[in-house]
Design a protein around this motif. Sequence first.
Motif, PDB file in Angstrom:
ATOM      1  N   GLU A   1       0.834  -1.202   0.000  1.00 61.08           N
ATOM      2  CA  GLU A   1       0.000   0.000   0.000  1.00 61.08           C
ATOM      3  C   GLU A   1       0.869   1.253   0.000  1.00 61.08           C
ATOM      4  OE1 GLU A   1      -2.629  -0.779   3.286  1.00 61.08           O
ATOM      5  OE2 GLU A   1      -4.111  -1.721   1.973  1.00 61.08           O
ATOM      6  N   ARG A   2       1.983   1.204   0.724  1.00 62.37           N
ATOM      7  CA  ARG A   2       2.922   2.333   0.728  1.00 62.37           C
ATOM      8  C   ARG A   2       3.551   2.498  -0.657  1.00 62.37           C
ATOM      9  NH1 ARG A   2       4.258   7.249   1.647  1.00 62.37           N
ATOM     10  NH2 ARG A   2       6.452   7.599   2.062  1.00 62.37           N
ATOM     11  N   ALA A   3       3.929   1.386  -1.289  1.00 60.97           N
ATOM     12  CA  ALA A   3       4.492   1.461  -2.642  1.00 60.97           C
ATOM     13  C   ALA A   3       3.491   2.096  -3.600  1.00 60.97           C
ATOM     14  CB  ALA A   3       4.879   0.061  -3.138  1.00 60.97           C
ATOM     15  N   LEU A   4       2.227   1.716  -3.478  1.00 62.90           N
ATOM     16  CA  LEU A   4       1.196   2.265  -4.367  1.00 62.90           C
ATOM     17  C   LEU A   4       0.904   3.728  -4.063  1.00 62.90           C
ATOM     18  CD1 LEU A   4      -1.134  -0.813  -4.586  1.00 62.90           C
ATOM     19  CD2 LEU A   4       0.048   0.290  -6.503  1.00 62.90           C
ATOM     20  N   ALA A   5       1.054   4.131  -2.817  1.00 64.30           N
ATOM     21  CA  ALA A   5       0.870   5.545  -2.483  1.00 64.30           C
ATOM     22  C   ALA A   5       1.949   6.393  -3.163  1.00 64.30           C
ATOM     23  CB  ALA A   5       0.914   5.744  -0.970  1.00 64.30           C
ATOM     24  N   LEU A   6       3.132   5.815  -3.284  1.00 70.20           N
ATOM     25  CA  LEU A   6       4.250   6.530  -3.905  1.00 70.20           C
ATOM     26  C   LEU A   6       4.242   6.430  -5.429  1.00 70.20           C
ATOM     27  CD1 LEU A   6       6.962   5.410  -1.366  1.00 70.20           C
ATOM     28  CD2 LEU A   6       6.074   7.732  -1.644  1.00 70.20           C
ATOM     29  N   ARG A   7       3.736   5.299  -5.946  1.00 71.68           N
ATOM     30  CA  ARG A   7       3.686   5.085  -7.388  1.00 71.68           C
ATOM     31  C   ARG A   7       2.350   4.398  -7.715  1.00 71.68           C
ATOM     32  NH1 ARG A   7       8.929   2.764  -9.137  1.00 71.68           N
ATOM     33  NH2 ARG A   7       8.135   0.837  -8.286  1.00 71.68           N
ATOM     34  N   PRO A   8       1.284   5.202  -7.835  1.00 68.92           N
ATOM     35  CA  PRO A   8      -0.054   4.637  -8.074  1.00 68.92           C
ATOM     36  C   PRO A   8      -0.108   3.782  -9.341  1.00 68.92           C
ATOM     37  CG  PRO A   8      -0.186   6.968  -7.531  1.00 68.92           C
ATOM     38  CD  PRO A   8       1.268   6.650  -7.737  1.00 68.92           C
ATOM     39  N   ASN A   9      -0.910   2.742  -9.261  1.00 69.18           N
ATOM     40  CA  ASN A   9      -1.182   1.850 -10.391  1.00 69.18           C
ATOM     41  C   ASN A   9       0.019   1.026 -10.852  1.00 69.18           C
ATOM     42  OD1 ASN A   9      -3.926   2.680 -10.520  1.00 69.18           O
ATOM     43  ND2 ASN A   9      -3.245   4.534 -11.574  1.00 69.18           N
ATOM     44  N   ASP A  10       1.025   0.872 -10.004  1.00 72.68           N
ATOM     45  CA  ASP A  10       2.158   0.018 -10.345  1.00 72.68           C
ATOM     46  C   ASP A  10       1.647  -1.420 -10.483  1.00 72.68           C
ATOM     47  OD1 ASP A  10       4.283  -2.017  -9.322  1.00 72.68           O
ATOM     48  OD2 ASP A  10       5.447  -0.272  -9.954  1.00 72.68           O
ATOM     49  N   PRO A  11       1.811  -2.032 -11.661  1.00 72.48           N
ATOM     50  CA  PRO A  11       1.218  -3.363 -11.875  1.00 72.48           C
ATOM     51  C   PRO A  11       1.754  -4.440 -10.936  1.00 72.48           C
ATOM     52  CG  PRO A  11       2.515  -2.683 -13.789  1.00 72.48           C
ATOM     53  CD  PRO A  11       2.479  -1.525 -12.853  1.00 72.48           C
ATOM     54  N   GLN A  12       3.049  -4.409 -10.645  1.00 71.25           N
ATOM     55  CA  GLN A  12       3.604  -5.412  -9.725  1.00 71.25           C
ATOM     56  C   GLN A  12       3.048  -5.227  -8.323  1.00 71.25           C
ATOM     57  OE1 GLN A  12       7.977  -5.200 -10.309  1.00 71.25           O
ATOM     58  NE2 GLN A  12       7.790  -7.438 -10.244  1.00 71.25           N
ATOM     59  N   ALA A  13       2.982  -3.995  -7.859  1.00 76.09           N
ATOM     60  CA  ALA A  13       2.459  -3.737  -6.521  1.00 76.09           C
ATOM     61  C   ALA A  13       0.995  -4.144  -6.433  1.00 76.09           C
ATOM     62  CB  ALA A  13       2.641  -2.267  -6.153  1.00 76.09           C
ATOM     63  N   LEU A  14       0.231  -3.858  -7.477  1.00 78.96           N
ATOM     64  CA  LEU A  14      -1.180  -4.260  -7.489  1.00 78.96           C
ATOM     65  C   LEU A  14      -1.315  -5.782  -7.455  1.00 78.96           C
ATOM     66  CD1 LEU A  14      -2.542  -1.692 -10.068  1.00 78.96           C
ATOM     67  CD2 LEU A  14      -3.170  -1.823  -7.640  1.00 78.96           C
ATOM     68  N   TYR A  15      -0.492  -6.473  -8.231  1.00 83.02           N
ATOM     69  CA  TYR A  15      -0.547  -7.936  -8.253  1.00 83.02           C
ATOM     70  C   TYR A  15      -0.235  -8.520  -6.871  1.00 83.02           C
ATOM     71  CZ  TYR A  15       0.807 -12.757  -8.955  1.00 83.02           C
ATOM     72  OH  TYR A  15       0.923 -14.116  -8.828  1.00 83.02           O
ATOM     73  N   PHE A  16       0.880  -8.080  -6.284  1.00 84.01           N
ATOM     74  CA  PHE A  16       1.277  -8.654  -5.000  1.00 84.01           C
ATOM     75  C   PHE A  16       0.355  -8.205  -3.863  1.00 84.01           C
ATOM     76  CE2 PHE A  16       5.132  -9.568  -7.407  1.00 84.01           C
ATOM     77  CZ  PHE A  16       5.265 -10.919  -7.103  1.00 84.01           C
ATOM     78  N   LEU A  17      -0.287  -7.051  -4.009  1.00 82.70           N
ATOM     79  CA  LEU A  17      -1.307  -6.656  -3.042  1.00 82.70           C
ATOM     80  C   LEU A  17      -2.495  -7.612  -3.123  1.00 82.70           C
ATOM     81  CD1 LEU A  17      -2.233  -4.674  -0.865  1.00 82.70           C
ATOM     82  CD2 LEU A  17      -3.123  -3.222  -2.689  1.00 82.70           C
ATOM     83  N   ALA A  18      -2.865  -8.023  -4.324  1.00 84.35           N
ATOM     84  CA  ALA A  18      -3.941  -9.009  -4.488  1.00 84.35           C
ATOM     85  C   ALA A  18      -3.528 -10.351  -3.877  1.00 84.35           C
ATOM     86  CB  ALA A  18      -4.295  -9.173  -5.964  1.00 84.35           C
ATOM     87  N   VAL A  19      -2.260 -10.728  -4.015  1.00 78.63           N
ATOM     88  CA  VAL A  19      -1.770 -11.965  -3.404  1.00 78.63           C
ATOM     89  C   VAL A  19      -1.905 -11.883  -1.885  1.00 78.63           C
ATOM     90  CG1 VAL A  19       0.290 -13.390  -3.006  1.00 78.63           C
ATOM     91  CG2 VAL A  19      -0.217 -12.535  -5.310  1.00 78.63           C
ATOM     92  N   ALA A  20      -1.515 -10.756  -1.315  1.00 76.90           N
ATOM     93  CA  ALA A  20      -1.641 -10.581   0.140  1.00 76.90           C
ATOM     94  C   ALA A  20      -3.105 -10.628   0.561  1.00 76.90           C
ATOM     95  CB  ALA A  20      -0.999  -9.257   0.574  1.00 76.90           C
TER      96      ALA A  20
END
Length: 93
Positions: A62-81
């Motif tokens: 969530e912190r990564a996405l706050a800094l770089r919104p819509n990052d595909p890797q961060a979104l994917y691994f957030l879904a995994v979590a």
Amino acid sequence: PEDGRTNLACGSCLVALGRFAEAMPMITRARELLPDEPDGHLAAGIALNAVNRPEEAKAALERALALRPNDPQALYFLAVAAFSLKDAEGVLR
């Protein structure tokens, strides 16, 4: 090393090699030294997911996405979590 970029690079290499537990001290230090660098939070999220710490992974991602919104890797691994946490709404986000 006390250089954030070096810690991040070494930690990220260990994550890529699947050596998640070994990567965590370097990634943690990189996040301390470079708190506004999204790649450190992303690497932490990936590693934390891999060592079955989904709550912490979610926070890092969530912190990564706050800094770089819509990052595909961060979104994917957030879904995994979210899946690990049985959070169906979070998976579909």
